[in-house]
Design an enzyme around this catalytic site. Structure first.
Site, PDB file in Angstrom:
ATOM      1  N   CYS A 112     -20.966  34.261 -49.629  1.00  0.00           N
ATOM      2  CA  CYS A 112     -22.077  33.421 -49.148  1.00  0.00           C
ATOM      3  C   CYS A 112     -22.911  32.830 -50.281  1.00  0.00           C
ATOM      4  O   CYS A 112     -23.694  31.907 -50.057  1.00  0.00           O
ATOM      5  CB  CYS A 112     -22.960  34.225 -48.201  1.00  0.00           C
ATOM      6  SG  CYS A 112     -22.071  34.802 -46.746  1.00  0.00           S
ATOM      7  N   HIS A 241     -29.766  30.621 -47.797  1.00  0.00           N
ATOM      8  CA  HIS A 241     -28.518  30.867 -47.072  1.00  0.00           C
ATOM      9  C   HIS A 241     -28.878  31.347 -45.663  1.00  0.00           C
ATOM     10  O   HIS A 241     -29.788  32.157 -45.481  1.00  0.00           O
ATOM     11  CB  HIS A 241     -27.707  31.929 -47.809  1.00  0.00           C
ATOM     12  CG  HIS A 241     -26.573  32.469 -46.993  1.00  0.00           C
ATOM     13  ND1 HIS A 241     -25.646  31.641 -46.395  1.00  0.00           N
ATOM     14  CD2 HIS A 241     -26.227  33.742 -46.660  1.00  0.00           C
ATOM     15  CE1 HIS A 241     -24.775  32.395 -45.737  1.00  0.00           C
ATOM     16  NE2 HIS A 241     -25.108  33.664 -45.874  1.00  0.00           N
ATOM     17  N   ASN A 271     -23.864  31.919 -39.354  1.00  0.00           N
ATOM     18  CA  ASN A 271     -23.669  32.076 -40.803  1.00  0.00           C
ATOM     19  C   ASN A 271     -22.359  31.380 -41.191  1.00  0.00           C
ATOM     20  O   ASN A 271     -21.281  31.867 -40.873  1.00  0.00           O
ATOM     21  CB  ASN A 271     -23.624  33.566 -41.134  1.00  0.00           C
ATOM     22  CG  ASN A 271     -23.416  33.836 -42.615  1.00  0.00           C
ATOM     23  OD1 ASN A 271     -23.077  32.947 -43.386  1.00  0.00           O
ATOM     24  ND2 ASN A 271     -23.600  35.092 -43.013  1.00  0.00           N
TER      25      ASN A 271
HETATM   26  O1  UT7 Z   1     -24.258  36.397 -45.323  1.00  0.00           O
HETATM   27  C1  UT7 Z   1     -23.897  37.550 -45.991  1.00  0.00           C
HETATM   28  C2  UT7 Z   1     -24.860  38.638 -45.833  1.00  0.00           C
HETATM   29  N1  UT7 Z   1     -24.923  39.070 -44.471  1.00  0.00           N
HETATM   30  C3  UT7 Z   1     -26.051  39.541 -44.026  1.00  0.00           C
HETATM   31  O2  UT7 Z   1     -27.001  39.488 -44.770  1.00  0.00           O
HETATM   32  C4  UT7 Z   1     -26.116  40.142 -42.659  1.00  0.00           C
HETATM   33  C5  UT7 Z   1     -27.029  41.329 -42.730  1.00  0.00           C
HETATM   34  N2  UT7 Z   1     -27.172  42.110 -41.500  1.00  0.00           N
HETATM   35  C6  UT7 Z   1     -27.708  41.630 -40.367  1.00  0.00           C
HETATM   36  O3  UT7 Z   1     -27.974  40.468 -40.212  1.00  0.00           O
HETATM   37  C7  UT7 Z   1     -28.054  42.639 -39.271  1.00  0.00           C
HETATM   38  O4  UT7 Z   1     -27.941  43.938 -39.811  1.00  0.00           O
HETATM   39  C8  UT7 Z   1     -27.154  42.547 -38.004  1.00  0.00           C
HETATM   40  C9  UT7 Z   1     -27.549  41.302 -37.222  1.00  0.00           C
HETATM   41  C10 UT7 Z   1     -25.716  42.511 -38.393  1.00  0.00           C
HETATM   42  C11 UT7 Z   1     -27.425  43.740 -37.097  1.00  0.00           C
HETATM   43  O5  UT7 Z   1     -28.795  43.870 -36.784  1.00  0.00           O
HETATM   44  P1  UT7 Z   1     -29.538  45.270 -36.961  1.00  0.00           P
HETATM   45  O6  UT7 Z   1     -30.908  45.079 -36.484  1.00  0.00           O
HETATM   46  O7  UT7 Z   1     -29.349  45.722 -38.385  1.00  0.00           O
HETATM   47  O8  UT7 Z   1     -28.765  46.177 -35.944  1.00  0.00           O
HETATM   48  P2  UT7 Z   1     -27.982  47.562 -36.202  1.00  0.00           P
HETATM   49  O9  UT7 Z   1     -26.727  47.304 -36.972  1.00  0.00           O
HETATM   50  O10 UT7 Z   1     -28.946  48.577 -36.737  1.00  0.00           O
HETATM   51  O11 UT7 Z   1     -27.589  47.958 -34.737  1.00  0.00           O
HETATM   52  C12 UT7 Z   1     -28.585  48.257 -33.732  1.00  0.00           C
HETATM   53  C13 UT7 Z   1     -27.904  48.528 -32.420  1.00  0.00           C
HETATM   54  C14 UT7 Z   1     -26.722  49.513 -32.532  1.00  0.00           C
HETATM   55  O12 UT7 Z   1     -26.712  50.332 -31.378  1.00  0.00           O
HETATM   56  P3  UT7 Z   1     -27.353  51.804 -31.384  1.00  0.00           P
HETATM   57  O13 UT7 Z   1     -26.595  52.551 -32.446  1.00  0.00           O
HETATM   58  O14 UT7 Z   1     -28.801  51.607 -31.729  1.00  0.00           O
HETATM   59  O15 UT7 Z   1     -27.109  52.282 -30.003  1.00  0.00           O
HETATM   60  C15 UT7 Z   1     -25.521  48.629 -32.517  1.00  0.00           C
HETATM   61  O16 UT7 Z   1     -24.370  49.281 -32.020  1.00  0.00           O
HETATM   62  O17 UT7 Z   1     -27.335  47.328 -31.885  1.00  0.00           O
HETATM   63  C16 UT7 Z   1     -25.948  47.538 -31.569  1.00  0.00           C
HETATM   64  N3  UT7 Z   1     -25.237  46.273 -31.759  1.00  0.00           N
HETATM   65  C17 UT7 Z   1     -25.130  45.350 -30.786  1.00  0.00           C
HETATM   66  N4  UT7 Z   1     -25.589  45.287 -29.546  1.00  0.00           N
HETATM   67  C18 UT7 Z   1     -25.314  44.191 -28.809  1.00  0.00           C
HETATM   68  C19 UT7 Z   1     -24.619  45.838 -32.878  1.00  0.00           C
HETATM   69  N5  UT7 Z   1     -24.107  44.612 -32.646  1.00  0.00           N
HETATM   70  C20 UT7 Z   1     -24.410  44.283 -31.384  1.00  0.00           C
HETATM   71  C21 UT7 Z   1     -24.166  43.158 -30.576  1.00  0.00           C
HETATM   72  N6  UT7 Z   1     -24.641  43.138 -29.304  1.00  0.00           N
HETATM   73  N7  UT7 Z   1     -23.487  42.081 -31.024  1.00  0.00           N
END
Ligand code: UT7
Length: 314
Positions: A112, A241, A271
């Site tokens: 990215c 980005h 993204n």
């Molecule tokens: O471009 C290159 C660099 N990339 C990035 O910088 C991306 C960085 N990361 C992010 O943008 C975020 O971490 C995400 C959008 C990927 C995830 O958001 P988050 O607030 O960090 O969520 P999390 O991974 O802590 O997950 C929270 C909950 C989990 O469930 P439990 O364990 O709390 O029950 C996940 O299983 O959300 C769940 N979850 C979803 N739920 C519904 C993860 N993906 C999804 C989904 N729909 N698509």
């Protein structure tokens, strides 16, 4: 002083739209979750187009807006981690397709952060006299390398291409700085195996990546401002980005930069990896949000980890 000035911009997105509601039918997710956690509402997905197809259209638009002809180009750099083939480079395909017979061409791989890495290389060629007119393209087709059954990654990405044409010129306008960083110790947090797709596709530890991204986006932005003797008030437009609206907003908040000076289009495209900054730059320019003399700050973060910033006087 000889500087590299951006004299043309272009972008191209595939026509096919994949909305959050479409994804609700593919994985266990919801429009509400995706919107609140990422800011994304929809993204564009290729329907048979190759990365070089998207890159070629974006490149031709950028060349057209620059007033140059493809035959004027000395160098073509394509930033991508989803090339058409292992070799030749996607840049060679673009060179052939646009008819830039004089240009030498190669790809840059920095996920990215790829566009700012390529901008840095182009700037150094221009300032050292190694090239006069350079085409820089950011293109990625993540739809090809995603695991469409993994809701933690497949909802984030979209396909697209953006391009700029740069020219060497004496004066105050152009690229004022670039700062690049990498830390390979973090590679396992975000990667895609060679030729990986389906369940062997993109892997990400989202939450950990998020935390490092926010920290590095702030650091590399401050580094850029300091090295140019600029204050946050001097930035007319921040083009980050587009990985996650929360990363962008948190970075802006930490920099004390009001959101009306931050460009965001993540809600429409998700993204798009190396393409996100040049697409945003092209849209911002066409919307009149970038004008002569404006100071732009670019910042990116991606797999590697890699992160980078650039300051441009338009
Ligand atoms: O471009 C290159 C660099 N990339 C990035 O910088 C991306 C960085 N990361 C992010 O943008 C975020 O971490 C995400 C959008 C990927 C995830 O958001 P988050 O607030 O960090 O969520 P999390 O991974 O802590 O997950 C929270 C909950 C989990 O469930 P439990 O364990 O709390 O029950 C996940 O299983 O959300 C769940 N979850 C979803 N739920 C519904 C993860 N993906 C999804 C989904 N729909 N698509």
């Amino acid at each position: 002083m000889r500087r590299s000035r951006i004299i043309g911009t272009g972008s191209h997105l595939p026509r096919k739209v994949l909305t959050n509601h479409d994804l609700e039918g593919m994985v266990d997710t919801s429009d509400e979750w995706i919107t609140t956690r990422t800011g994304i509402k929809e993204r564009r997905i290729v329907d048979g187009e190759k990365p070089s197809d998207l890159a070629t259209v974006a490149a031709l638009k950028a060349i057209d807006s620059s007033g140059l002809e493809p035959g004027n180009l000395d160098l073509i750099i394509v930033a991508t981690v989803t090339p058409d083939m292992t070799f030749p480079s996607t840049a060679c395909f673009v060179q052939e397709r646009i008819g830039a017979g004089k240009a030498f061409a190669f790809d840059v791989s920095a996920a990215c952060s790829g566009f700012i890495y390529a901008l840095d290389v182009a700037d150094r060629y221009i300032r050292s006299g190694g090239a006069e007119h350079v085409l820089v393209v950011g293109v990625d087709v993540f739809s090809r390398i995603l695991d469409w059954s993994d809701r933690t990654t497949c909802i984030l990405f979209g396909d697209g291409a953006g391009a700029v044409v740069m020219k060497g010129e004496e004066g105050e306008r152009g690229i004022l700085s670039t700062h690049l960083h990498s830390d390979g110790r973090y590679w396992k947090m975000l990667y895609a195996p060679l030729n990986g797709c389906g369940q062997e596709g993109v892997k990400m530890q989202g939450n950990e990546t998020f935390k490092v991204a926010v920290r590095m986006m702030e650091q590399v932005s401050m580094e850029a401002l300091r090295s140019n003797g600029l204050r946050v008030e001097d930035i007319d437009l921040f083009i980050p980005h587009q990985a996650n609206a929360r990363i962008i907003k948190t970075t802006a908040e930490r920099l004390s930069l009001p959101l009306d000076r931050v460009y965001m289009n993540i809600e429409r495209y998700g993204n798009t990896s190396a393409a996100s900054i040049p697409i945003a730059m092209d849209e911002a320019f066409r919307e009149g949000r970038i004008r002569d003399g404006h100071i732009l700050l670019l910042a990116a973060f991606g797999g590697g980890f890699t992160w980078a910033s650039s300051v441009i006087r338009w």
